[in-house]
Design a protein around this motif. Structure first.
Motif, PDB file in Angstrom:
ATOM      1  N   UNK A  20       0.835  -1.206   0.000  1.00  0.00           N
ATOM      2  CA  UNK A  20       0.000   0.000   0.000  1.00  0.00           C
ATOM      3  C   UNK A  20       0.870   1.256   0.000  1.00  0.00           C
ATOM      4  N   UNK A  21       1.915   1.196   0.821  1.00  0.00           N
ATOM      5  CA  UNK A  21       2.812   2.341   0.911  1.00  0.00           C
ATOM      6  C   UNK A  21       3.475   2.607  -0.443  1.00  0.00           C
ATOM      7  N   UNK A  22       3.913   1.518  -1.076  1.00  0.00           N
ATOM      8  CA  UNK A  22       4.566   1.665  -2.391  1.00  0.00           C
ATOM      9  C   UNK A  22       3.626   2.311  -3.388  1.00  0.00           C
ATOM     10  N   UNK A  23       2.384   1.824  -3.395  1.00  0.00           N
ATOM     11  CA  UNK A  23       1.404   2.347  -4.354  1.00  0.00           C
ATOM     12  C   UNK A  23       1.189   3.842  -4.111  1.00  0.00           C
ATOM     13  N   UNK A  24       1.076   4.169  -2.818  1.00  0.00           N
ATOM     14  CA  UNK A  24       0.836   5.572  -2.463  1.00  0.00           C
ATOM     15  C   UNK A  24       2.007   6.439  -2.912  1.00  0.00           C
ATOM     16  N   UNK A  25       3.231   5.936  -2.707  1.00  0.00           N
ATOM     17  CA  UNK A  25       4.433   6.673  -3.035  1.00  0.00           C
ATOM     18  C   UNK A  25       4.513   6.914  -4.549  1.00  0.00           C
ATOM     19  N   UNK A  26       4.189   5.871  -5.312  1.00  0.00           N
ATOM     20  CA  UNK A  26       4.265   6.023  -6.766  1.00  0.00           C
ATOM     21  C   UNK A  26       3.267   7.064  -7.254  1.00  0.00           C
ATOM     22  N   UNK A  27       2.096   6.989  -6.638  1.00  0.00           N
ATOM     23  CA  UNK A  27       1.061   7.939  -7.019  1.00  0.00           C
ATOM     24  C   UNK A  27       1.527   9.357  -6.735  1.00  0.00           C
ATOM     25  N   UNK A  28       2.099   9.528  -5.559  1.00  0.00           N
ATOM     26  CA  UNK A  28       2.541  10.845  -5.136  1.00  0.00           C
ATOM     27  C   UNK A  28       3.668  11.358  -6.052  1.00  0.00           C
ATOM     28  N   UNK A  29       4.567  10.422  -6.442  1.00  0.00           N
ATOM     29  CA  UNK A  29       5.671  10.831  -7.315  1.00  0.00           C
ATOM     30  C   UNK A  29       5.158  11.286  -8.679  1.00  0.00           C
ATOM     31  N   UNK A  30       4.205  10.553  -9.170  1.00  0.00           N
ATOM     32  CA  UNK A  30       3.621  10.920 -10.472  1.00  0.00           C
ATOM     33  C   UNK A  30       2.983  12.289 -10.380  1.00  0.00           C
ATOM     34  N   UNK A  31       2.281  12.449  -9.247  1.00  0.00           N
ATOM     35  CA  UNK A  31       1.618  13.721  -9.012  1.00  0.00           C
ATOM     36  C   UNK A  31       2.626  14.865  -8.972  1.00  0.00           C
ATOM     37  N   UNK A  32       3.761  14.570  -8.230  1.00  0.00           N
ATOM     38  CA  UNK A  32       4.799  15.582  -8.090  1.00  0.00           C
ATOM     39  C   UNK A  32       5.412  15.950  -9.436  1.00  0.00           C
ATOM     40  N   UNK A  33       5.634  14.915 -10.271  1.00  0.00           N
ATOM     41  CA  UNK A  33       6.199  15.166 -11.602  1.00  0.00           C
ATOM     42  C   UNK A  33       5.271  16.073 -12.398  1.00  0.00           C
ATOM     43  N   UNK A  34       3.976  15.801 -12.251  1.00  0.00           N
ATOM     44  CA  UNK A  34       2.993  16.615 -12.971  1.00  0.00           C
ATOM     45  C   UNK A  34       3.038  18.050 -12.475  1.00  0.00           C
ATOM     46  N   UNK A  35       3.137  18.175 -11.147  1.00  0.00           N
ATOM     47  CA  UNK A  35       3.169  19.513 -10.559  1.00  0.00           C
ATOM     48  C   UNK A  35       4.421  20.271 -11.009  1.00  0.00           C
ATOM     49  N   UNK A  36       5.548  19.533 -11.067  1.00  0.00           N
ATOM     50  CA  UNK A  36       6.799  20.149 -11.490  1.00  0.00           C
ATOM     51  C   UNK A  36       6.675  20.697 -12.912  1.00  0.00           C
ATOM     52  N   UNK A  37       6.076  19.864 -13.737  1.00  0.00           N
ATOM     53  CA  UNK A  37       5.890  20.268 -15.132  1.00  0.00           C
ATOM     54  C   UNK A  37       5.041  21.529 -15.200  1.00  0.00           C
ATOM     55  N   UNK A  38       4.073  21.612 -14.270  1.00  0.00           N
ATOM     56  CA  UNK A  38       3.189  22.775 -14.258  1.00  0.00           C
ATOM     57  C   UNK A  38       3.829  23.959 -13.530  1.00  0.00           C
ATOM     58  N   UNK A  39       5.068  23.728 -12.942  1.00  0.00           N
ATOM     59  CA  UNK A  39       5.777  24.809 -12.269  1.00  0.00           C
ATOM     60  C   UNK A  39       5.317  25.037 -10.846  1.00  0.00           C
ATOM     61  N   UNK A  40       4.703  24.030 -10.231  1.00  0.00           N
ATOM     62  CA  UNK A  40       4.226  24.201  -8.853  1.00  0.00           C
ATOM     63  C   UNK A  40       5.195  23.552  -7.873  1.00  0.00           C
ATOM     64  N   UNK A  41       5.062  23.868  -6.568  1.00  0.00           N
ATOM     65  CA  UNK A  41       5.875  23.241  -5.512  1.00  0.00           C
ATOM     66  C   UNK A  41       5.529  21.763  -5.389  1.00  0.00           C
ATOM     67  N   UNK A  42       6.550  20.852  -5.264  1.00  0.00           N
ATOM     68  CA  UNK A  42       6.206  19.426  -5.092  1.00  0.00           C
ATOM     69  C   UNK A  42       5.680  19.161  -3.681  1.00  0.00           C
ATOM     70  N   UNK A  43       4.803  18.191  -3.563  1.00  0.00           N
ATOM     71  CA  UNK A  43       4.255  17.794  -2.254  1.00  0.00           C
ATOM     72  C   UNK A  43       5.263  16.913  -1.529  1.00  0.00           C
TER      73      UNK A  43
END
Lengths: 285, 343
Positions: free
Chosen positions: B265-288
């Motif tokens: 579960x932790x792994x899944x959550x982490x991957x999701x968060x990383x993907x999210x962060x990559x998206x945010x980075x691309x959009x120029x936002x602060x990573x979570x």
């Protein structure tokens, strides 16, 4: 009755049927107390605890020492100590009550009558046990007495101490084995098989003795004794008569049962140690 | 030159160290019991058998030998609250009384009776820890009345091993800790060899009272053929222990299963968060942040204590040993009987 009208010398009712039985623990306890007695004391005295069996035998099972001081003509007993100890002992085992008292030394001495009187107030007809820890006449004499009153009319003249038979057989100690109680130092307790070996050796020695005796009688070296012969034949006939196949089956069955148990327990042990190894291995991974 | 110098200093230090460690504690090697104590223990345990009883051991601590010179029984405890104080006062009274007749009143441990060797419990360990707080060196004498009927003096002196005590104090029985300490179930209890001593006076009396008899009650007991009830009880206890052990194992399996589920579960959550962060980075936002303590899937799953399973394992090993011992005796008996019959 005539006795009440005239003053007649009366002997207290003698209790000839009374016998006493003593547990080895009591002797051990007395010896220990004697070894640990205060410097100036010549003897130790103490209370005997136990019960009276249905057949009237006094069963002496426990004891404790009571501090006392003794001079030429008087004895002071620490009564408070005696009562404290009694209460403590009864908390553990309420069935054990006072049955008498003990003293070390050979035979009854003058001061004994006073102490005996004290104990007669605690319990009717107490037993007085003497243990000769000094080995005065070359052997450790252990004797038990009861006292009966010698009275003239209503007047007490003297107390007479009467010896009662004492049963010193030690079934309890035998179970432990005298070997460890007799010597001053035993380095190691026997385990199952060593004990078995010792017993078998003794049995073998006994059988050898019987063989030798029978051979000697048959050859005419020793005069035959009918009672011994009867004992031997009784022993031999006490082996159950079984046909050889039936006996073999019996023995083999029991052997197999035992082997099975042995196998099971060994396999359990192997399993346990294997599990232990696997457990640690799994955790390391 | 310099070389020898350093070597001498290390030598000196090591001597010092050795001296220091020796002063701290010489290990307990032997428990020396007086015959009186053995008889007292047997009497107490036997009279109340099958109820289990305990008592206090008194004696002296001499170097690597612990001498047991006396003991006294404890009354059977009732399930009462007020009894606690009464028991303590009984103990004090008894010790005071015994001191007056010059008995060593130095507590060195306690004794207890057991049924077929089923003594390895958490209570025993707790009592041990209680005693250990007050006395540096204490032992527990275990006596088994049921085995004594077979002509064995079933007396055992036990103590807890030091490494186990350390671990118990920190109350940490996770697999990791145990592995660190390299502690297995064999290392919980240490059995100490027993010596028996008697005063010369007692030895004289015993020799006087009992002439050397060729057979004793002990021999009769040993040659008794029927040991089946004993073996049966042992087996029953063993089976019960196995059930308990499998229960414990289920607990562990459950723990591992939930642990691995949580990890995935932790792994899944982490991957999701990383993907999210990559998206945010691309959009120029602060990573979570990559951790979220508030999330329930990060809460650690408590690991069950291994103490119980260790104790059960110990117990089982004990039963196995007993069965082995008795079976071994049976073999000798059966062979003996066979030989007798053939004669």
């Amino acid at each position: 009755m005539a006795a009440s009208e005239h003053t007649v010398l009366q002997f207290g009712t003698s209790s000839s049927t009374l016998t006493a039985k003593i547990h080895p623990l009591v002797i051990f306890n007395i010896c220990d107390c004697y070894v640990r007695r205060p410097d100036q004391a010549e003897r130790v005295i103490g209370t005997l605890l136990g019960s009276i069996l249905p057949d009237g035998t006094v069963d002496i099972r426990n004891s404790y020492a009571v501090p006392h001081s003794e001079s030429a003509d008087q004895v002071a007993l620490d009564i408070e100590y005696h009562h404290n100890m009694l209460v403590s002992h009864q908390k553990v085992n309420p069935k054990e009550v006072i049955v008498g008292w003990y003293s070390t030394g050979l035979g009854v001495t003058g001061g004994s009558a006073l102490i005996h009187e004290f104990y007669s107030r605690e319990v009717p007809n107490p037993i007085h046990l003497t243990v000769d820890t000094g080995f005065n006449n070359g052997e450790g004499t252990i004797k038990a007495y009861v006292s009966s009153n010698l009275s003239l009319g209503d007047r007490q003249l003297a107390a007479q101490f009467q010896e009662v038979p004492l049963d010193l057989r030690m079934v309890e100690a035998e179970r432990v084995g005298f070997d460890i109680l007799k010597t001053t130092m035993v380095d190691k307790l026997q385990n199952d098989l060593e004990g078995m070996e010792a017993s078998m050796e003794r049995l073998l020695a006994l059988i050898d003795d019987v063989y030798k005796y029978v051979d000697n009688v048959v050859e005419g070296h020793v005069a035959p004794d009918n009672s011994i012969g009867r004992f031997i034949s009784e022993t031999v006939s006490s082996l159950p008569k079984l046909s050889p196949p039936a006996f073999d089956k019996l023995v083999n069955d029991s052997l197999q049962d035992n082997l099975l148990l042995l196998y099971l327990s060994s396999i359990t042990r192997t399993q346990l140690s294997l599990a232990e190894k696997l457990n640690t291995a799994a955790q390391i991974l | 030159m310099a070389n020898t110098n350093t070597s001498t200093t290390t030598m000196a230090r090591s001597f010092l160290q050795v001296a220091a460690t020796e002063e701290v504690a010489s290990p307990l090697r032997v428990v020396q019991i007086e015959g009186l104590v053995i008889l007292k223990i047997i009497k107490h345990c036997k009279e109340f058998s099958p109820a289990l009883v305990t008592g206090q051991l008194l004696g002296l601590d001499v170097g690597s030998v612990l001498e047991l010179t006396n003991c006294f029984p404890f009354p059977i405890r009732e399930e009462d609250e007020e009894n606690e104080g009464e028991g303590a006062s009984y103990q004090l009274d008894m010790m005071k009384c015994l001191r007056e007749v010059n008995v060593d009143n130095n507590t060195v441990g306690w004794y207890q009776s057991t049924l077929l060797g089923s003594f390895q419990t958490v209570e025993l360990i707790e009592t041990f820890m209680n005693y250990q707080e007050n006395i540096r060196r204490c032992v527990c004498i275990i006596y088994d009345p049921s085995r004594s009927n077979q002509g064995v003096l079933a007396l055992k002196a036990l103590k807890l091993s030091d490494s186990f005590m350390e671990l118990y104090r920190s109350n940490n029985f996770t697999g990791e800790k145990l592995r660190e300490k390299n502690l297995s179930w064999v290392d919980i209890f240490e059995e100490i060899p027993i010596k028996v001593s008697n005063s010369a006076l007692i030895s004289a009396f015993m020799t006087e009272l009992e002439a050397d008899t060729p057979v004793t009650q002990c021999d009769y007991d040993r040659l008794q053929l029927s040991s089946n009830p004993f073996l049966e009880r042992n087996m029953e206890f063993l089976i019960e222990c196995m059930d308990d052990l499998s229960m414990e194992q289920q607990k562990f399996q459950f723990y591992y299963r939930s642990l691995s589920r949580q990890q995935s579960q932790q792994q899944a959550w982490l991957q999701k968060r990383r993907a999210e962060n990559a998206a945010r980075k691309a959009a120029g936002e602060e990573p979570l942040p990559e951790e979220d303590p508030a999330n329930p899937i990060f809460k650690p799953v408590p690991e069950p204590s291994r103490l119980d399973s260790f104790l059960i394992t110990n117990q089982m090993a004990n039963y196995c040993n007993q069965i082995n011992g008795v079976a071994g005796q049976n073999f000798s008996r059966l062979h003996l009987m066979k030989a007798l019959h053939e004669n």
